[in-house]
Design an enzyme around this catalytic site. Structure first.
Site, short mmCIF file in Angstrom:
data_model
loop_
_atom_site.label_atom_id
_atom_site.label_comp_id
_atom_site.label_asym_id
_atom_site.label_seq_id
_atom_site.Cartn_x
_atom_site.Cartn_y
_atom_site.Cartn_z
N CYS A 198 -3.07 7.38 7.99
CA CYS A 198 -3.63 6.02 7.90
C CYS A 198 -2.63 5.01 8.45
O CYS A 198 -1.43 5.28 8.51
CB CYS A 198 -3.94 5.66 6.44
SG CYS A 198 -5.13 6.75 5.66
N HIS A 243 -5.50 -1.12 4.87
CA HIS A 243 -5.13 0.30 4.88
C HIS A 243 -6.25 1.03 5.64
O HIS A 243 -7.28 1.37 5.08
CB HIS A 243 -5.00 0.80 3.44
CG HIS A 243 -4.51 2.21 3.30
ND1 HIS A 243 -3.59 2.58 2.36
CD2 HIS A 243 -4.82 3.35 3.97
CE1 HIS A 243 -3.36 3.89 2.46
NE2 HIS A 243 -4.12 4.38 3.41
N THR A 273 0.86 -1.19 0.00
CA THR A 273 0.00 0.00 0.00
C THR A 273 0.89 1.23 0.00
O THR A 273 1.97 1.23 0.60
CB THR A 273 -1.02 -0.02 1.16
OG1 THR A 273 -2.04 0.95 0.91
CG2 THR A 273 -0.36 0.29 2.50
#
Lengths: 208, 165
Positions: free
Chosen positions: B32, B49, B26
């Site tokens: 995040c 994520h 990711t």
């Protein structure tokens, strides 16, 4: 996500005008700082998936300089002023007369100058918007970051994140001369701000 | 990083799982959190994520369970179990949860990174999954990938280069 049920195209056009006025004033401010004409593209208003928003500046891993302001007041939102590293360097050398912008990283002084330029431009964007809508909109203290676009822009998506997986972005690009300085303004109003913006402009906004 | 293996990309507010010949990646984690679960014996891995700490704040009609720490981690676990992973072998690693912008005052939204990290840890505790390693906090973005053949988590950032957990 369906943001507007009725008169969608018309509402998108109104938001385009909102971007036009904000970015137009910011472009004027930049033109005065540089003492040079600045071209501005017609704003784009789009409802985009989270991933697509980072694609607008070259992908989630693209290195960018971004000045971020949280907009507070009647119609809260997030405002970003985004520059590619090369554009940031040219801007610094033109405006602040910092000619020795070399090396990988900008110095404290250069970063501070860039933050202030971003602050001036974003301030003129917001104040013209506040005048146009008669809504109170004031910026928080600006913050500058140089990092991956995805990491930076995700801050503008938190409010939309509570509602769905996409966000409405008002995106305006401006250019100077031989495209040496290209910058972007991203305005992402909070979902709750849309009825207020439309109402203030006399656009009917039913209980959607 | 690992280019020879086939890459599974996990977007923002997304999750996915893979087996030994996969790398799960990711990109551009800011506030995040990228959380990975791994079964070392079966070489099965998964990544979420996570964007927001709790699904309680969700106002969307159809909940995207990959978006919130409290819903993404149980879902990731069940996806991994359905691939054949053994529950009590599963271990976790995570990275991200930065505070990209420092503001004076700093309201709750701006503290979202640390809150995401706390929520992920709580969810792992609730599920009794050990957290082997983490690279969280700071003020910089990260791209991460887990190599499912080794369980190693690679973390790349602009400032600090590549780090291995």
């Amino acid at each position: 996500m369906e943001l507007f049920k009725n008169q969608k195209d018309f509402k998108m056009d109104v938001l385009k005008e909102v971007g036009n006025i904000g970015a137009g004033n910011a472009a004027t401010a930049l033109s005065q700082l540089l003492n040079k004409p600045i071209d501005m593209a017609v704003p784009k208003v789009q409802l985009l998936g989270f991933e697509e928003i980072a694609e607008k500046v070259g992908g989630a891993e693209e290195l960018v300089y971004a000045v971020f302001l949280r907009v507070e007041g009647d119609a809260p939102g997030n405002l970003f002023f985004i520059l590619a590293p090369d554009a940031a360097r040219s801007l610094l050398s033109r405006v602040a007369g910092i000619s020795e912008v070399s090396g990988e990283e900008l110095s404290e002084m250069e970063l501070s100058a860039l933050n202030e330029i971003g602050n001036i431009l974003a301030g003129s964007y917001l104040s013209s918007l506040a005048d146009f809508t008669s809504l109170s909109m004031y910026p928080t203290v600006p913050a500058l970051a140089m990092d991956m676009a995805g990491a930076i822009l995700s801050y503008g998506l938190l409010q939309f994140g509570q509602m769905g997986d996409d966000a409405l972005l008002i995106d305006t690009t401006f250019l100077e001369g031989q495209n040496e300085i290209e910058g972007q303004f991203f305005l992402i109003p909070d979902p709750e701000s849309f009825p207020k913006i439309f109402k203030s402009l006399g656009v009917p906004f039913e209980d959607e | 990083m690992n280019e020879e293996q086939s890459v599974i990309k996990v977007g923002m507010a997304d999750l996915n799982v893979g087996s030994h010949d996969h790398v799960i990646r990711t990109t551009g984690l800011g506030s995040c959190v990228g959380l990975t679960l791994y079964d070392p014996a079966k070489k099965l891995g998964g990544m979420a994520h996570v964007m927001l700490p709790s699904s309680e704040i969700a106002r969307e009609g159809k909940l995207n369970i990959a978006k919130f720490a409290d819903t993404a981690i149980p879902e990731l676990l069940s996806r991994l179990l359905s691939l054949g992973a053994i529950r009590n072998r599963i271990v976790a690693k995570m990275a991200g949860g930065a505070q990209m912008f420092a503001f004076a005052g700093g309201n709750d939204t701006m503290r979202i990174g640390p809150r995401n990290v706390e929520s992920c840890k709580r969810a792992l505790e609730d599920l009794n999954i050990p957290l082997l390693a983490e690279d969280t906090g700071g003020s910089y973005g990260r791209t991460i990938e887990i190599a499912c053949n080794t369980g190693l988590l690679y973390i790349r950032s602009v400032q600090k280069g590549i780090k291995e957990l």
